[in-house]
Every structure is written in structure tokens, then in C-alpha cells.
Design an enzyme around this catalytic site. Structure first.
Site: not given
Lengths: 154, 306
Positions: B52-53, B81, B102, B130
Site C-alpha cells: 500500500r505505502t 547477503k 521502509r 511513519h
């Protein structure tokens, strides 16, 4: 008189340098490491578990020909807030200094949040001192507040 | 302010910053397709998936005429890795004009903003911050009420862990709100946010019952989900799981201007029959996110929006 003499003999006198007194015995070696004294070339005397009227036992560190900058020495305030700095010249204490807690503590304290970035990357921690009187820190990365009794050193 | 200005936390914004972004968002609301990012490349680094974001940000970039590089899942990158975040950010900031990220770790965006040569926009760092969600919540409130000042805001559901709830309280604290906090005892608002309200002289009342009386007082009804996994005592969850559900009948006598917001995804805490009400605003709220993100992107890049 005999008591006085005993106190005097606990740690050898210093001609020029700094004596850090009233360090709690249990953090003495942490103070040594925070000040990076293992890399100092001058003579250092470290006294541990010495008698203290105020503290029960205490630690003392004497470093010949070493004078600390405030920002260098104040970082030990987080673990030894009551420690006293004696600046010695020609066997005389010319200045006694109390430590004062800096506003920011860098790379000394560990963040208690396992999901904080500082516990997952090879990086320095940084805390803001949000309460100087009743020591409280705030992680500048994850915002977690840490109270005095919760502080864990890196 | 230097040319590099990141948005990591809603606490980075003053009242003036918030109002500036809202005015920009309004311009994009009127006309979202403006080519301010022509020739610019934006990186969307999603170390933790969030469809969504990410879609909202990428749509915003596309509407601004910019190009997108990035990844939507860290499993496909070299961080799987063992590459450090520092190295990834240092590398990407060589390529892109802006990084939107994010991450599952808290404080990751702050750290990235210290390393990066280009601005960072935090699209969520663990349970921490956020800020564009908060900005879209604020824009939705502003747009529906015509103001942010002196509103009564009910916040319902998980007030303990709800990141959007905590940031909303901080974001709107500049505008003299009155809060009604409605939550089960296990998910009550943490003390730290109540202290914050006290320090800022913000009026609030706590309720454990979700009743029409409380709904009828408010201008904004901000719903969140009570999640089963948040409960240590599942008996407790069973007791409260149906208490914080909004039904159509409960909003009959609410204020005319009242709007229902929800950060989404919704499960059953707002019943489907509420969706048809003109007071239901959660889907438009999500759309507002795109305008708000266009505004934030232009702001961090110091782009002058006509």
C-alpha cells in the site's frame, strides 16, 4: 594520626597529573576503558577497593602528566557521577572538579531495544540526556527512553 | 536549512512545516499531474514489504514525472547477503536524487539520513515512525473539516501499539485538539503520551466502552484495528474483540461534519454497511496519501510548487 597516615599510603602521591577520586569500585575498570587508559604511555596508578568513609569502598586512578578535556572526562559521569577530578601540579591539588553529565552520550550506552538499528548495524549509539537530575536517556535512533537503573554499557 | 532535508519523524516538523505541507498537498489535490520530477530518479527501498505505502509513493513519483528505482522486498537484495544498511544507502545515494525507505528496524531511517548524500523520506521504521501516514491523516482532517484547530478527535482501538495513533497525537498537538481515547484496558494509551498531552495542555478523556455518546461528541472518529496477536491473555481478547466495532446504527446521531478515518487495512472493526455513509472517509483518506506524498517529496527536494 595513624589513620591519616594509612590513607595517605593507599595510593602513591602524584607530582603532576590528574587523580580521579571517588569512583565506585564496581565501575573502576569500566572507567579505565572509557578513558582509553590502556593506550596511555605515562605511569598510571589504579587503586581498587580502597576504604572510603562516604562510599564504603572506592576506586582511584592517578595518571602522571595527563590533563583531560571536559568532553573527554565528562563521559564517565554516566557511570561515576560522583567522581571528583583532582588536578595536581607539583604535588599540590590546584583544582578540584566535579563531573557534569553532557547533553549527548555517544557510544557508551547500549540501546535496550533489540529492534533498534544500533543493535543491528556496526555503528555508534547516541543518546540525549532528557533528565539530568534523575538520569534518563533517549535513544536518538529508536526514541526509546532508558532510566538510570536500566542503563547497560556497550 | 541545507539543501538536504529529510523527513524521518513527525517530530521533525513544526506547526509551520505541517501547514506548509498541507497547503502543498491541496495544490496536488487540485492537479496531481505536474512534472516537477522530470529528469529525477527516486529510489524506493522497501526492506520490509508494504504494498500500500509503496504503491502510493510510486504513484506520487510517477504523477510528478519522476523515475523509480528500488526493491519491494529485501530478500532480493544484497542486504540478505549481509550487506550493512550503511553500504546500501551509500551506494543508492550515488544513483538517486531521493531515497524513500521502509525498514523493519527502528531508527533505520534516522541512521540512513545521517549517511545519505540525498534526502531520506521515512516510509516506516519498525514500530517507530511513519510520518507521511500522519501527514495524510492531518490532510484528511484539514480537508474535511476546513481547519485543524480546536477539533474533538476520538481515537478507537489499539492505542498501545498503534504507531499511527501516537504520531497523530503528536502531529495534531499544535492545533489545540480535544481527545477521547477509547481502548480496552490491555491496549490503553501509554503513559508517555498522556504525559505529552498534559505537558501541552491538551484535554483528553479515556474510555473503555465504545458508545454512541462518545461518538456523538467528535468531529473525527479515528478507528484502528484491535489485533489478536497484541494480547497476552486471549480470554481478554475474546471479551473485547467485538466491543470496538463500528456499526452504521452507532453514527446515526453523530455530528453532520463528522468523518470516519482508518489507516487501513481494515478487517471487521468497521462494518461494511458503514462504507456507504457519507461520513465514511477512509478510502478518500488513502487517496489523500498520494497528494500528501507528492507534497512531501517536493518539499524535501526544495522544489517550488506553483
Amino acid at each position: 594520626m595513624p589513620t591519616k597516615r594509612k590513607e595517605l599510603l593507599q595510593v602513591a602521591a602524584l607530582c603532576n597529573g590528574t587523580a580521579i577520586d571517588h569512583i565506585p569500585s564496581d565501575v573502576l575498570f569500566k572507567v579505565v576503558s572509557l578513558l582509553n587508559l590502556q593506550n596511555v604511555q605515562q605511569p598510571i596508578t589504579i587503586g581498587s577497593n580502597l576504604e572510603s568513609k562516604k562510599m564504603g569502598t572506592k576506586g582511584i586512578i592517578k595518571i602522571t602528566d595527563k590533563f583531560f578535556e571536559d568532553n573527554e572526562i565528562n563521559k564517565i559521569a554516566i557511570i561515576a557521577p560522583k567522581a571528583v577530578l583532582n588536578i595536581i601540579r607539583d604535588y599540590q591539588v590546584i583544582e578540584k572538579k566535579q563531573l557534569s553529565l553532557p547533553n549527548t552520550i555517544e557510544d557508551i550506552v547500549k540501546c535496550n531495544n533489540p529492534k533498534c538499528i544500533t543493535n543491528n548495524e556496526p555503528m555508534k549509539t547516541r543518546f540525549e540526556v532528557v533528565n539530568h537530575d534523575n538520569l534518563e536517556l533517549r535513544c536518538q535512533y529508536c526514541d526509546l527512553k532508558i532510566r538510570k537503573e536500566e542503563i547497560v554499557l556497550k | 536549512m541545507s539543501s538536504k532535508k529529510s523527513l524521518v519523524s513527525i517530530t521533525d516538523y513544526t506547526k509551520e512545516d505541517i501547514l506548509r505541507i498541507l497547503h502543498l498537498a491541496k495544490k496536488f489535490d487540485q492537479n496531481p499531474n505536474r512534472k516537477y520530477l522530470d529528469g529525477k530518479i527516486c529510489a524506493t527501498l522497501f526492506f520490509e514489504p508494504s504494498t500500500r505505502t509503496r504503491l502510493s509513493f510510486e504513484t506520487a513519483i510517477n504523477r510528478l514525472g519522476g523515475k523509480v528505482i528500488g526493491f519491494s522486498d529485501a530478500a532480493t537484495t544484497s542486504s540478505s547477503k549481509g550487506e550493512t544498511l550503511k553500504d546500501t544507502i551509500a551506494m543508492v545515494s550515488n544513483y538517486a536524487d531521493l531515497i524513500i525507505m521502509r525498514h523493519f528496524l527502528e531508527g533505520a531511517a534516522r541512521y540512513a539520513s545521517e549517511i545519505s548524500e540525498v534526502p531520506i523520506i521515512n516510509a516506516g521504521d519498525g514500530a517507530n515512525q511513519h510520518p507521511t501516514q500522519t501527514m495524510l491523516d492531518l490532510y484528511s482532517i484539514y480537508k474535511t473539516q476546513g481547519t485543524l484547530d480546536n477539533l474533538t478527535i476520538n481515537i478507537v482501538g489499539d492505542l498501545k501499539y498503534g504507531r499511527t495513533v501516537h504520531s497523530l497525537i503528536i502531529g495534531i498537538s499544535h492545533f489545540n485538539p480535544t481527545f477521547n481515547f477509547v481502548a480496552p484496558d490491555e491496549l490503553k494509551l501509554p503513559e508517555i503520551y498522556k504525559t505529552f498531552c498534559d505537558e501541552h495542555a491538551i484535554k483528553y478523556t479515556e474510555y473503555s466502552d465504545f458508545t454512541e455518546d462518545v461518538i456523538d461528541q467528535c468531529d473525527i472518529l479515528y478507528m484502528t484495528r484491535v489485533q489478536r496477536e497484541r494480547f497476552t491473555d486471549l480470554m481478554e481478547y475474546e471479551k473485547v474483540k467485538n466491543v470496538y466495532i463500528l456499526r452504521r446504527s452507532m453514527i446515526e446521531n453523530s455530528k453532520q461534519n463528522m468523518k470516519i478515518l482508518h489507516p487501513l487495512p481494515r478487517v471487521n472493526e468497521i462494518q461494511q454497511d458503514v462504507d456507504d455513509s457519507p461520513k465514511a472517509y477512509y478510502f478518500q483518506q488513502a487517496k489523500n496519501g498520494m497528494y500528501t506524498r507528492e507534497a512531501v517529496i517536493c518539499d524535501v527536494l526544495n522544489i517550488n510548487v506553483e
